[in-house]
Design an enzyme around this catalytic site. Structure first.
Site, PDB file in Angstrom:
ATOM      1  N   GLY A 226       8.479 -27.071 -23.392  1.00 44.26           N
ATOM      2  CA  GLY A 226       8.299 -28.037 -22.583  1.00 44.26           C
ATOM      3  C   GLY A 226       8.667 -29.253 -23.457  1.00 44.26           C
TER       4      GLY A 226
ATOM      5  CG  ASP B 225      -1.513 -28.509 -12.701  1.00 48.16           C
ATOM      6  OD1 ASP B 225      -0.488 -27.961 -12.825  1.00 48.16           O
ATOM      7  OD2 ASP B 225      -1.710 -29.870 -12.240  1.00 48.16           O
ATOM      8  CB  SER B 226      -1.430 -28.323 -18.458  1.00 49.99           C
ATOM      9  OG  SER B 226      -0.340 -27.498 -18.493  1.00 49.99           O
TER      10      SER B 226
END
Ligand code: IMP
Length: 203
Positions: free
Chosen positions: A156, A72-73
């Site tokens: 992103g 998860d980041s």
């Protein structure tokens, strides 16, 4: 005992490429969820990156009985109370474009300069072992939020993430260099060390 197979709990081919590259000399088969025939969606409702990675890894381990890795980041901006944090993908809505999300973060930092714009990418990787044990690693990449979007690479929040040490934006790095510096690359290499220790322990 040798670890023969690992499932990496992602549907993202880009991540799989990076994972395979880093783990290739371990001589372990690394399968994506799709390759393992798993279609389940796991809710990411933890309060920290570590919690989310552990929730995902544990759920898929229970379904498959195999050793499962999950990550998860996200991006933490210090002046924004570490937002968007675990909500990075959901920030302003999943369907909102990153051009809009990135401009919003720049706007919220109006009037702040230099160190006041400090931020970091964080990645937690969890390994859920079939015997119930969990291993967790965390990698970070430190930087600052820029004043405009720059660069065409990455995804992103990369176009607004400035790396003072290299005097460039994350979206200006080649994939090869980004993997060397990135939060995910660091967390993965730490997890690789943990897996090597685990294999020694299992022998
Ligand atoms: P997840 O770990 O796949 O859930 O991703 C979380 C979100 O964090 C992504 O959708 C991006 O918004 C952001 N993020 C994580 N890593 C990076 C990166 O390396 N560059 C840019 N954005 C990132």
């Amino acid at each position: 005992m040798k670890i023969k197979k690992i499932i990496f709990a992602t549907g993202n081919e880009g991540k799989m490429k990076e994972v395979r590259m880093i783990l290739k000399d371990l001589d372990i088969e690394v399968l994506s969820l799709k390759e393992a025939g798993i279609t389940a969606e796991v809710a990411e409702n933890g309060a920290t990156f570590e919690e989310n990675a552990m929730i995902k890894a544990k759920e898929i381990m229970k379904m498959s009985g195999e050793l499962v890795l999950a990550d998860d980041s996200g991006l933490e901006v210090d002046a924004l109370n570490k937002e968007p944090g675990v909500y990075s993908a959901r920030y302003m809505g999943y369907d909102t474009s990153y051009t809009v999300k990135n401009q919003n973060i720049i706007d919220r930092l109006k009037g702040k300069d230099g160190g006041e714009r400090s931020a970091r990418f964080v990645c937690a990787i969890a390994a859920a072992l079939p015997d119930g044990r969990m291993l967790v690693t965390r990698g970070t990449m430190e930087g600052e939020i820029g004043y405009e979007e720059r660069g065409e690479n990455g995804f992103g929040y990369d176009p607004i993430f400035y790396l003072p040490e290299y005097d460039c934006y994350s979206a200006e790095l080649s994939l090869e260099i980004k993997n060397k510096l990135s939060h995910r690359g660091k967390a993965l290499r730490m997890m690789k060390e943990e897996l090597i220790k685990l294999e020694e322990e299992l022998q």
